[in-house]
Design a protein around this motif. Structure first.
Motif, PDB file in Angstrom:
ATOM      1  N   ARG A 132     115.064  39.894  10.696  1.00 56.20           N
ATOM      2  CA  ARG A 132     115.019  40.356   9.209  1.00 56.20           C
ATOM      3  C   ARG A 132     114.123  39.145   8.298  1.00 56.20           C
ATOM      4  N   ALA A 133     114.604  37.925   8.724  1.00 57.26           N
ATOM      5  CA  ALA A 133     113.953  36.893   7.958  1.00 57.26           C
ATOM      6  C   ALA A 133     112.402  36.553   8.541  1.00 57.26           C
ATOM      7  N   TRP A 134     112.207  37.007   9.740  1.00 54.60           N
ATOM      8  CA  TRP A 134     110.861  36.974  10.321  1.00 54.60           C
ATOM      9  C   TRP A 134     110.017  37.895   9.905  1.00 54.60           C
ATOM     10  N   GLU A 135     110.392  39.152   9.603  1.00 60.36           N
ATOM     11  CA  GLU A 135     109.800  40.232   8.714  1.00 60.36           C
ATOM     12  C   GLU A 135     109.636  40.201   7.509  1.00 60.36           C
ATOM     13  N   ARG A 136     110.251  39.518   7.035  1.00 57.97           N
ATOM     14  CA  ARG A 136     110.084  39.023   5.333  1.00 57.97           C
ATOM     15  C   ARG A 136     109.118  38.176   5.080  1.00 57.97           C
ATOM     16  N   LEU A 137     108.713  37.502   5.979  1.00 58.29           N
ATOM     17  CA  LEU A 137     107.669  36.529   6.056  1.00 58.29           C
ATOM     18  C   LEU A 137     105.968  37.376   5.834  1.00 58.29           C
ATOM     19  N   PRO A 138     105.043  36.899   5.058  1.00 62.15           N
ATOM     20  CA  PRO A 138     103.850  37.498   5.102  1.00 62.15           C
ATOM     21  C   PRO A 138     103.178  37.501   6.388  1.00 62.15           C
ATOM     22  N   GLU A 139     102.617  38.524   6.860  1.00 58.32           N
ATOM     23  CA  GLU A 139     101.723  38.698   8.237  1.00 58.32           C
ATOM     24  C   GLU A 139     100.993  37.266   8.340  1.00 58.32           C
ATOM     25  N   ASP A 140     100.358  36.727   7.701  1.00 57.12           N
ATOM     26  CA  ASP A 140      99.442  35.639   7.714  1.00 57.12           C
ATOM     27  C   ASP A 140     100.208  34.323   7.947  1.00 57.12           C
ATOM     28  N   VAL A 141     101.603  34.188   7.469  1.00 59.34           N
ATOM     29  CA  VAL A 141     102.479  33.339   7.830  1.00 59.34           C
ATOM     30  C   VAL A 141     103.057  33.191   9.032  1.00 59.34           C
ATOM     31  N   ARG A 142     103.402  34.536   9.613  1.00 60.16           N
ATOM     32  CA  ARG A 142     103.861  34.804  10.651  1.00 60.16           C
ATOM     33  C   ARG A 142     102.817  34.550  11.977  1.00 60.16           C
ATOM     34  N   THR A 143     101.465  34.828  11.585  1.00 61.66           N
ATOM     35  CA  THR A 143     100.682  34.538  12.588  1.00 61.66           C
ATOM     36  C   THR A 143     100.470  33.012  13.035  1.00 61.66           C
ATOM     37  N   ILE A 144     100.256  32.321  11.666  1.00 59.96           N
ATOM     38  CA  ILE A 144     100.258  31.052  11.849  1.00 59.96           C
ATOM     39  C   ILE A 144     101.555  30.401  12.516  1.00 59.96           C
ATOM     40  N   MET A 145     102.496  30.632  12.219  1.00 59.93           N
ATOM     41  CA  MET A 145     103.980  30.200  12.940  1.00 59.93           C
ATOM     42  C   MET A 145     103.780  30.527  14.237  1.00 59.93           C
ATOM     43  N   ALA A 146     103.892  31.695  14.616  1.00 57.97           N
ATOM     44  CA  ALA A 146     103.994  32.093  16.000  1.00 57.97           C
ATOM     45  C   ALA A 146     102.775  31.248  16.851  1.00 57.97           C
ATOM     46  N   LYS A 147     101.561  31.094  16.485  1.00 60.44           N
ATOM     47  CA  LYS A 147     100.416  30.225  17.170  1.00 60.44           C
ATOM     48  C   LYS A 147     101.088  28.938  17.482  1.00 60.44           C
ATOM     49  N   HIS A 148     101.486  28.262  16.424  1.00 63.70           N
ATOM     50  CA  HIS A 148     102.075  26.982  16.730  1.00 63.70           C
ATOM     51  C   HIS A 148     103.301  26.828  17.340  1.00 63.70           C
ATOM     52  N   ILE A 149     104.193  27.563  17.133  1.00 66.43           N
ATOM     53  CA  ILE A 149     105.415  27.661  18.184  1.00 66.43           C
ATOM     54  C   ILE A 149     105.372  27.955  19.463  1.00 66.43           C
ATOM     55  N   ASN A 150     104.184  28.881  19.985  1.00 69.51           N
ATOM     56  CA  ASN A 150     103.842  29.166  21.316  1.00 69.51           C
ATOM     57  C   ASN A 150     103.194  28.003  21.665  1.00 69.51           C
ATOM     58  N   ALA A 151     102.422  27.448  21.133  1.00 67.86           N
ATOM     59  CA  ALA A 151     101.579  26.142  21.471  1.00 67.86           C
ATOM     60  C   ALA A 151     102.454  24.950  21.961  1.00 67.86           C
ATOM     61  N   ALA A 152     103.349  24.684  20.754  1.00 61.85           N
ATOM     62  CA  ALA A 152     104.615  23.804  20.949  1.00 61.85           C
ATOM     63  C   ALA A 152     105.232  24.018  22.259  1.00 61.85           C
ATOM     64  N   GLY A 153     105.543  25.197  22.694  1.00 62.75           N
ATOM     65  CA  GLY A 153     106.282  25.469  23.811  1.00 62.75           C
ATOM     66  C   GLY A 153     105.702  25.201  25.026  1.00 62.75           C
ATOM     67  N   LEU A 154     104.263  25.475  25.124  1.00 65.47           N
ATOM     68  CA  LEU A 154     103.518  25.021  26.229  1.00 65.47           C
ATOM     69  C   LEU A 154     103.380  23.546  26.406  1.00 65.47           C
ATOM     70  N   LYS A 155     103.334  22.762  25.453  1.00 63.86           N
ATOM     71  CA  LYS A 155     103.186  21.487  25.505  1.00 63.86           C
ATOM     72  C   LYS A 155     104.476  20.857  25.801  1.00 63.86           C
ATOM     73  N   GLU A 156     105.797  21.458  25.325  1.00 65.63           N
ATOM     74  CA  GLU A 156     107.002  20.935  25.702  1.00 65.63           C
ATOM     75  C   GLU A 156     107.038  20.969  27.346  1.00 65.63           C
ATOM     76  N   ARG A 157     106.662  22.217  27.902  1.00 60.60           N
ATOM     77  CA  ARG A 157     106.770  22.510  29.375  1.00 60.60           C
ATOM     78  C   ARG A 157     106.078  21.242  30.028  1.00 60.60           C
ATOM     79  N   ALA A 158     104.864  20.940  29.717  1.00 63.94           N
ATOM     80  CA  ALA A 158     104.225  19.764  30.285  1.00 63.94           C
ATOM     81  C   ALA A 158     105.039  18.331  30.218  1.00 63.94           C
ATOM     82  N   ASP A 159     105.514  18.216  29.007  1.00 62.01           N
ATOM     83  CA  ASP A 159     106.262  17.336  28.644  1.00 62.01           C
ATOM     84  C   ASP A 159     107.528  17.083  29.561  1.00 62.01           C
ATOM     85  N   VAL A 160     108.230  18.175  29.792  1.00 60.95           N
ATOM     86  CA  VAL A 160     109.356  17.863  30.673  1.00 60.95           C
ATOM     87  C   VAL A 160     109.123  17.606  32.006  1.00 60.95           C
ATOM     88  N   ALA A 161     108.041  18.188  32.538  1.00 57.12           N
ATOM     89  CA  ALA A 161     107.730  18.427  33.937  1.00 57.12           C
ATOM     90  C   ALA A 161     107.258  16.719  34.222  1.00 57.12           C
TER      91      ALA A 161
END
Length: 336
Positions: free
Chosen positions: A249-278
């Motif tokens: 519900r909180a996610w869908e309340r955010l404007p679409e452009d904000v969701r796009t930006i947040m998803a981009k950076h969250i997913n990118a950070a996840g990929l970087k974190e994978r490399a860090d842990v390895a």
């Protein structure tokens, strides 16, 4: 941002923005959102989360202030799962194995000895198995981001003895997360598993409530479990990762452009974190050895054979169902 082992292991609390202080203190954000997790500020998850929050703030031109609450500041895993469901917090990273108390299929990624290496893990989790689990999570009114973050292959530590074969686990008092799959697996080894939330693990080991626990090396190091554990047995018995969860519900309340930006950076950070842990895990055995921890290589076939004999794989195939199990074995090979 360039990460080194020094950055990850010796960072202070400043590595993550304090809950009430934005990395960009100028002006009031349009959206103030809370992200909670159970890991120390020095873990790659929180180092990358700080970077992620700053990038989101910048790209949204200050509209979003993502506040980070590390180290179980907002409660235990079960507390925070309840909060993200109710909307008390907007984001939470949680192991699929613990999430399985709400979404049973989420624990399938942690089936004992299913994955042989990271290549197999990422093919499965970025592929059809991951898509299946995210679909199941959505049924609980939570949104899981596209890329699961890495926790790592798990190892067993002990204050009493090295774990060489499945026989060494008989009667062994071991802490496990609050998850049916963990309890089931260690019962198949005739162990004595105790479900304890992560924020209580150090004290449980220190006071000998349990003799051992199991976690990836990065957590063993950043949580300083080597201070209360003498042995570390390299078992690679389970792979574990963190789904980055959002209250739908909180996610869908955010404007679409904000969701796009947040998803981009969250997913990118996840990929970087994978490399860090390895990278971190590649060096931690040596560093923990230098601090006095004794390592041994366990005999994986012994544990896998015991799970088959105990009917563990057949039992969980029945619980997950043919569709989910078929997707798992597409990547793991035949288990049951």
């Amino acid at each position: 941002m360039t990460l080194t082992r020094r950055t990850l292991l010796t960072a202070t609390g400043a590595a993550v923005a304090l809950p009430t202080i934005s990395a960009f203190a100028q002006g009031k954000a349009e959206f103030t959102l809370k992200y909670a997790n159970n890991l120390p500020v020095t873990h790659p998850m929180n180092v990358r989360a700080k970077e992620m929050a700053e990038a989101i703030r910048t790209d949204t031109k200050g509209r979003v202030d993502l506040q980070i609450f590390p180290s179980s500041q907002l409660g235990s895993d079960t507390d925070m799962l309840s909060q993200v469901r109710s909307g008390g917090i907007e984001f939470f990273t949680l192991s699929g194995l613990i999430l399985s108390t709400l979404v049973p299929a989420a624990s399938i990624t942690g089936i004992g000895f299913a994955f042989h290496d990271y290549d197999t893990v990422w093919k499965a989790l970025d592929g059809e198995l991951g898509a299946f689990v995210r679909k199941e999570i959505a049924k609980a009114n939570l949104l899981a981001m596209d890329h699961i973050w890495d926790n790592g292959f798990r190892q067993i530590t002990s204050s009493t003895k090295p774990i060489q074969t499945a026989d060494d686990l008989k009667g062994f008092k071991i802490r496990v997360p609050v998850s049916p799959l963990w309890t089931s697996m260690f019962k198949a080894f005739d162990s004595a598993p105790a479900s304890i939330n992560f924020n209580e693990v150090y004290s449980a080991l220190q006071t000998k409530i349990v003799d051992g626990q199991e976690n990836p090396l990065a957590i063993i190091s950043t949580a300083k479990l080597n201070e209360v554990q003498k042995y570390c047995s390299i078992t690679n018995h389970m792979w574990d990762g963190f789904w980055f969860l959002a209250n739908r519900r909180a996610w869908e309340r955010l404007p679409e452009d904000v969701r796009t930006i947040m998803a981009k950076h969250i997913n990118a950070a996840g990929l970087k974190e994978r490399a860090d842990v390895a990278a971190l895990n590649a060096n931690l055995q040596k560093e923990l050895s230098e601090k006095g921890m004794l390592f041994n290589q366990a005999k994986a076939d012994s544990f896998r054979d015991r799970l088959r004999q105990a009917g563990f794989y057949a039992e969980w195939k029945g619980k997950y169902g043919d569709e989910a199990w078929s997707l798992l074995e597409r990547y793991s090979g035949k288990l049951a």
